[in-house]
Design a protein around this motif. Sequence first.
Motif, PDB file in Angstrom:
ATOM      1  N   PHE A  87     -51.623 -29.977  18.296  1.00 37.07           N
ATOM      2  CA  PHE A  87     -50.816 -28.777  18.524  1.00 37.07           C
ATOM      3  C   PHE A  87     -51.349 -28.039  19.745  1.00 37.07           C
ATOM      4  CE2 PHE A  87     -50.543 -29.523  13.970  1.00 37.07           C
ATOM      5  CZ  PHE A  87     -49.205 -29.303  13.691  1.00 37.07           C
ATOM      6  N   THR A 124     -46.901 -25.070  19.571  1.00 36.93           N
ATOM      7  CA  THR A 124     -46.012 -26.176  19.927  1.00 36.93           C
ATOM      8  C   THR A 124     -46.619 -27.478  19.413  1.00 36.93           C
ATOM      9  OG1 THR A 124     -45.443 -25.035  21.986  1.00 36.93           O
ATOM     10  CG2 THR A 124     -44.891 -27.379  21.853  1.00 36.93           C
ATOM     11  N   PRO A 125     -45.930 -28.195  18.512  1.00 38.18           N
ATOM     12  CA  PRO A 125     -46.440 -29.503  18.071  1.00 38.18           C
ATOM     13  C   PRO A 125     -46.325 -30.508  19.219  1.00 38.18           C
ATOM     14  CG  PRO A 125     -44.674 -28.702  16.621  1.00 38.18           C
ATOM     15  CD  PRO A 125     -44.668 -27.855  17.835  1.00 38.18           C
ATOM     16  N   ASP A 168     -52.954 -31.159   9.420  1.00 38.24           N
ATOM     17  CA  ASP A 168     -51.590 -30.719   9.099  1.00 38.24           C
ATOM     18  C   ASP A 168     -51.391 -29.241   9.464  1.00 38.24           C
ATOM     19  OD1 ASP A 168     -52.930 -29.324   7.070  1.00 38.24           O
ATOM     20  OD2 ASP A 168     -52.552 -30.911   5.608  1.00 38.24           O
ATOM     21  N   ASN A 169     -50.170 -28.759   9.218  1.00 39.35           N
ATOM     22  CA  ASN A 169     -49.824 -27.365   9.539  1.00 39.35           C
ATOM     23  C   ASN A 169     -50.724 -26.377   8.803  1.00 39.35           C
ATOM     24  OD1 ASN A 169     -47.724 -28.540  10.904  1.00 39.35           O
ATOM     25  ND2 ASN A 169     -46.098 -27.635   9.673  1.00 39.35           N
ATOM     26  N   MET A 221     -52.950 -34.652  13.862  1.00 35.73           N
ATOM     27  CA  MET A 221     -51.812 -34.048  14.541  1.00 35.73           C
ATOM     28  C   MET A 221     -52.313 -33.108  15.623  1.00 35.73           C
ATOM     29  SD  MET A 221     -49.637 -33.029  11.138  1.00 35.73           S
ATOM     30  CE  MET A 221     -48.158 -32.477  11.949  1.00 35.73           C
TER      31      MET A 221
END
Length: 92
Positions: free
Chosen positions: A3, A82-83, A60-61, A1
């Motif tokens: 960011f 901001t993703p 991940d977050n 992911m």
Amino acid sequence: MLFLARMDVTFPESMTAETKAEFQVKEKEYSGNLQREGRMRDIWRVVGEYANYSVYDVADNDELHTILSGFPMYPYMDIKVTPLAKHPNSIK
Ligand SMILES: O=C(O)C[C@H]1C=CC(=O)O1
């Protein structure tokens, strides 16, 4: 992911130049390690501000939070995340 993070750094007025310099050395090492690991893809200075935009490639977050909260300057940072998703018009 992926960011995008914007980090604004504000040191207390009372912090000495020596302590600031120590933070900058630690920060450079931490940031360099993230880049060598490929978890920080890029970092750019915001012109005229003690701020940066940086791009993270993480699972991940939770991983991102661990990275961000591990910055030596974290207590003095305001961070906005901001993703990012792939843009349909990207040719990459
Ligand atoms: O100089 C900065 O922008 C502060 C800090 C945050 C990440 C990093 O590598 O340095």
